[in-house]
Each structure stands twice: as C-alpha cells, then as structure tokens.
Design a protein around this motif. Structure first.
Motif, PDB file in Angstrom:
ATOM      1  N   ARG A 189       0.812  -1.211   0.000  1.00  0.00           N
ATOM      2  CA  ARG A 189       0.000   0.000   0.000  1.00  0.00           C
ATOM      3  C   ARG A 189       0.845   1.259   0.000  1.00  0.00           C
ATOM      4  N   LYS A 190       2.173   1.069   0.012  1.00  0.00           N
ATOM      5  CA  LYS A 190       3.084   2.201   0.163  1.00  0.00           C
ATOM      6  C   LYS A 190       2.766   2.951   1.459  1.00  0.00           C
ATOM      7  N   ASP A 191       2.490   2.192   2.511  1.00  0.00           N
ATOM      8  CA  ASP A 191       2.117   2.731   3.810  1.00  0.00           C
ATOM      9  C   ASP A 191       3.385   3.061   4.582  1.00  0.00           C
ATOM     10  N   ILE A 192       3.795   4.297   4.550  1.00  0.00           N
ATOM     11  CA  ILE A 192       5.061   4.687   5.139  1.00  0.00           C
ATOM     12  C   ILE A 192       5.038   4.543   6.655  1.00  0.00           C
ATOM     13  N   GLU A 193       3.887   4.699   7.281  1.00  0.00           N
ATOM     14  CA  GLU A 193       3.816   4.547   8.735  1.00  0.00           C
ATOM     15  C   GLU A 193       4.164   3.117   9.143  1.00  0.00           C
ATOM     16  N   GLY A 194       3.640   2.135   8.422  1.00  0.00           N
ATOM     17  CA  GLY A 194       3.953   0.745   8.729  1.00  0.00           C
ATOM     18  C   GLY A 194       5.429   0.443   8.575  1.00  0.00           C
ATOM     19  N   ILE A 195       6.048   0.997   7.549  1.00  0.00           N
ATOM     20  CA  ILE A 195       7.477   0.762   7.322  1.00  0.00           C
ATOM     21  C   ILE A 195       8.303   1.383   8.438  1.00  0.00           C
ATOM     22  N   ILE A 196       7.964   2.614   8.826  1.00  0.00           N
ATOM     23  CA  ILE A 196       8.709   3.297   9.883  1.00  0.00           C
ATOM     24  C   ILE A 196       8.593   2.538  11.203  1.00  0.00           C
ATOM     25  N   THR A 197       7.380   2.120  11.562  1.00  0.00           N
ATOM     26  CA  THR A 197       7.206   1.416  12.833  1.00  0.00           C
ATOM     27  C   THR A 197       7.906   0.060  12.810  1.00  0.00           C
ATOM     28  N   LEU A 198       7.943  -0.574  11.664  1.00  0.00           N
ATOM     29  CA  LEU A 198       8.664  -1.836  11.521  1.00  0.00           C
ATOM     30  C   LEU A 198      10.147  -1.648  11.819  1.00  0.00           C
ATOM     31  N   LEU A 199      10.729  -0.586  11.296  1.00  0.00           N
ATOM     32  CA  LEU A 199      12.147  -0.317  11.517  1.00  0.00           C
ATOM     33  C   LEU A 199      12.431   0.046  12.977  1.00  0.00           C
ATOM     34  N   ILE A 200      11.530   0.783  13.608  1.00  0.00           N
ATOM     35  CA  ILE A 200      11.705   1.104  15.026  1.00  0.00           C
ATOM     36  C   ILE A 200      11.731  -0.174  15.854  1.00  0.00           C
ATOM     37  N   ASP A 201      10.788  -1.071  15.577  1.00  0.00           N
ATOM     38  CA  ASP A 201      10.724  -2.331  16.325  1.00  0.00           C
ATOM     39  C   ASP A 201      11.991  -3.160  16.117  1.00  0.00           C
ATOM     40  N   ALA A 202      12.528  -3.144  14.907  1.00  0.00           N
ATOM     41  CA  ALA A 202      13.763  -3.872  14.633  1.00  0.00           C
ATOM     42  C   ALA A 202      14.916  -3.308  15.460  1.00  0.00           C
ATOM     43  N   GLU A 203      14.991  -1.994  15.564  1.00  0.00           N
ATOM     44  CA  GLU A 203      16.072  -1.352  16.316  1.00  0.00           C
ATOM     45  C   GLU A 203      15.952  -1.607  17.821  1.00  0.00           C
ATOM     46  N   MET A 204      14.727  -1.723  18.311  1.00  0.00           N
ATOM     47  CA  MET A 204      14.508  -1.868  19.742  1.00  0.00           C
ATOM     48  C   MET A 204      14.691  -3.297  20.241  1.00  0.00           C
ATOM     49  N   LYS A 205      14.841  -4.240  19.340  1.00  0.00           N
ATOM     50  CA  LYS A 205      14.918  -5.650  19.724  1.00  0.00           C
ATOM     51  C   LYS A 205      16.009  -5.910  20.751  1.00  0.00           C
ATOM     52  N   MET A 206      17.184  -5.317  20.580  1.00  0.00           N
ATOM     53  CA  MET A 206      18.317  -5.622  21.461  1.00  0.00           C
ATOM     54  C   MET A 206      18.101  -5.153  22.895  1.00  0.00           C
TER      55      MET A 206
END
Length: 305
Positions: free
Chosen positions: A141-158
């Motif tokens: 959907r080219k949903d930029i909010e979903g992409i941004i939140t996905l990247l935040i979650d990836a960074e917070m994993k550690m």
C-alpha cells in the motif's frame, strides 16, 4: 486540596518522574568517532575492540553516579545489553537511551545475510508474524507509517527487558526529513515510541531552530531535543545566537552534546558556559577514562549542586 491543586501536584510528580539525569554517557568514543582528530578516533577504536573494555567504562561511570547510556544501536551495544541482562542486581536501575537508526548495521546485514535474512535478524521474535504482515501490507500500500514502525521495532529488539525511557531518532534521519519536508515522519515516530514502548521520543539534530519549528507544526509539544551546544559554535548550524534564542524562548527539553567541541574547549570552561547560557536538562558526553569521568562529574556537581 482543591481539584486544581491536586491536578497540579500530579502534573509536578509526573514531570519529576520523567526528568532526565543531568549527565548522560555517550558512546562515540567506543566506536572510534571523534570529530576533531582521526588519530584519536583510531586509537579509541583499537582500545575498545573488546566489549569488556566498553563495560569497564560504563561501570566506572555508574560508580560515579552516571546511570544512563545514550547509545547507537551498534551490534556491540547488543553485547552490552546481554551483559546487563545477565547481571540484573548490578544494573537494576540502569537506563538506555537508544538512538536509531544505525545505518551501517543494516547495510552490513543485507550484505552478509540478504534482505530476508537481515529482516529476520532484526525483528522482535514475539512480533515476527505481526511485523511480517505489517511490512508486507506497508509495501503493497506504500504505507510509510507501517514501514517506519517496523524499523523502530527492529532497532529496539536488542533492548528487550531493559529500561529505555527515552528513544531518540538519529540526526542522519531527522535532518534528512527536515530537508525533504516530510513532517509526518516525526509524528509517526513520536506516536509509535509512546504507544508501543511507553517511552518518550527524542530527536537529535544539527539544526535546532528548524527542527523546533517543524515539531510545532505537527503538534509535538515540549519535545526532548539533543543538539550541539557549546560556546564556539562547533557544528551548530545557524550559529550560536539562533540557538541561544531558541533556548530562551522555545518550549522544549534541551539535551546538549559536543559541549567540549571534541576536546577544543577545556571541560571546566565548557561546562561553565553551558551552566550560564544554556539551561539544559541534560548533557551527553563521551569519556574513556576514570580520570575524565571523575573530573566531569566533579565539575557538574560544583556548578549544578
């Protein structure tokens, strides 16, 4: 007590609970970053090749009352997190202020493991299916909010299971978004950090006045903003006068970095200027020795009490 007085007391208590520690330990020195001296940067990179050397400095700082590490999401910080999870009594009150994204980490992971392997490496395990669905829908959907939140979650994993009361967006992204005029990205970051992690969002920038204008436009009030603040204008886009005006007139919570201008300003003089001119909420500094940590904490204690 009147309802108004009770609400004011509750607000004061909440503000006190959210207060930042005055001194924050940064991590540039651990990864060979020095904006004035390549030689010093190389020496630091060699010294801190072993994560135990990083932990030693963190422990020295903790013994001097510095209980917060403002850090990138470098893989080596993940090893520090593992150490702290394994020693909960020593680090029960310790805090991390993650600063994301760490671009080199993503580039290296894609090179080593391919795109799918990199995604699996960084995503939180508990949310793998959710993240995969969110990411797939976002790209479709080219949903930029979903992409941004996905990247935040990836960074917070550690940082899972550790205390992360403030999460910063790195200046490499903040200033790019400012240049592109993509104001909504700041609102997305703000909302996701608050709702998913119960943390306060912070923003790092090389252009303080411009960022404050943008955050005002998207309705982010009294934000935590980290910027270079020092008496010689080192890496302060727009100049000292614009920063001093912002510090006097704008409502935000300033975190000062580069206060020593990478060693160009003696600590006593640098911190005296900050105390007299900046009214900051916190100062982030890099230190790699017991002597420099002790000296800095002593100066701060003398100036701020």
């Amino acid at each position: 007590m009147s309802e108004t007085s009770e609400l004011a007391t509750m607000a004061d208590a909440e503000t006190a609970a959210r207060a930042l520690d005055l001194l924050l330990l940064g991590d540039n020195q651990f990864f060979g970053i020095n904006h004035m001296s390549e030689e010093k940067a190389r020496a630091q990179a060699i010294r801190f090749q072993d994560t135990s050397a990083i932990i030693d400095v963190i422990d020295i700082a903790l013994d001097h009352g510095i209980r917060t590490l403002m850090c990138t999401t470098h893989d080596r910080i993940g090893e520090v997190c593992d150490h702290m999870r394994a020693n909960p009594e020593r680090y029960a009150d310790y805090r991390f202020y993650p600063c994301m994204p760490y671009a080199h980490k993503y580039a290296n992971a894609v090179t080593d493991n391919g795109m799918l392997g990199a995604v699996r490496q960084f995503l939180p395990e508990e949310g793998l299916l959710n993240a995969a669905l969110r990411g797939g829908k976002s790209f479709m959907r080219k949903d930029i909010e979903g992409i941004i939140t996905l990247l935040i979650d990836a960074e917070m994993k550690m940082f899972q299971g550790l205390n992360t009361p403030v999460v910063f967006l790195q200046n490499v992204v903040v200033d790019l978004m400012l240049g592109l005029g993509f104001d909504e990205a700041f609102a997305i970051f703000d909302r996701h950090v608050r709702e998913r992690y119960g943390a306060e969002p912070g923003f790092i920038t090389m252009n303080l006045p411009m960022l404050l204008d943008t955050l005002d436009r998207v309705g982010i009030r009294n934000p935590i903003v980290c910027a270079n603040i020092n008496e010689i204008g080192f890496r302060m886009s727009g100049g000292i006068a614009a920063y001093e005006q912002a510090l006097r007139e704008r409502e935000f919570r300033p975190v000062a970095m580069s206060v020593f201008a990478s060693g160009a300003i003696p600590p006593q003089r640098a911190l005296r200027w900050i105390h007299d001119h900046a009214q900051v909420e916190a100062i982030v500094f890099g230190a790699s020795s017991r002597a420099s940590i002790a000296s800095t904490t002593d100066i701060v204690r003398d100036l701020w009490g």
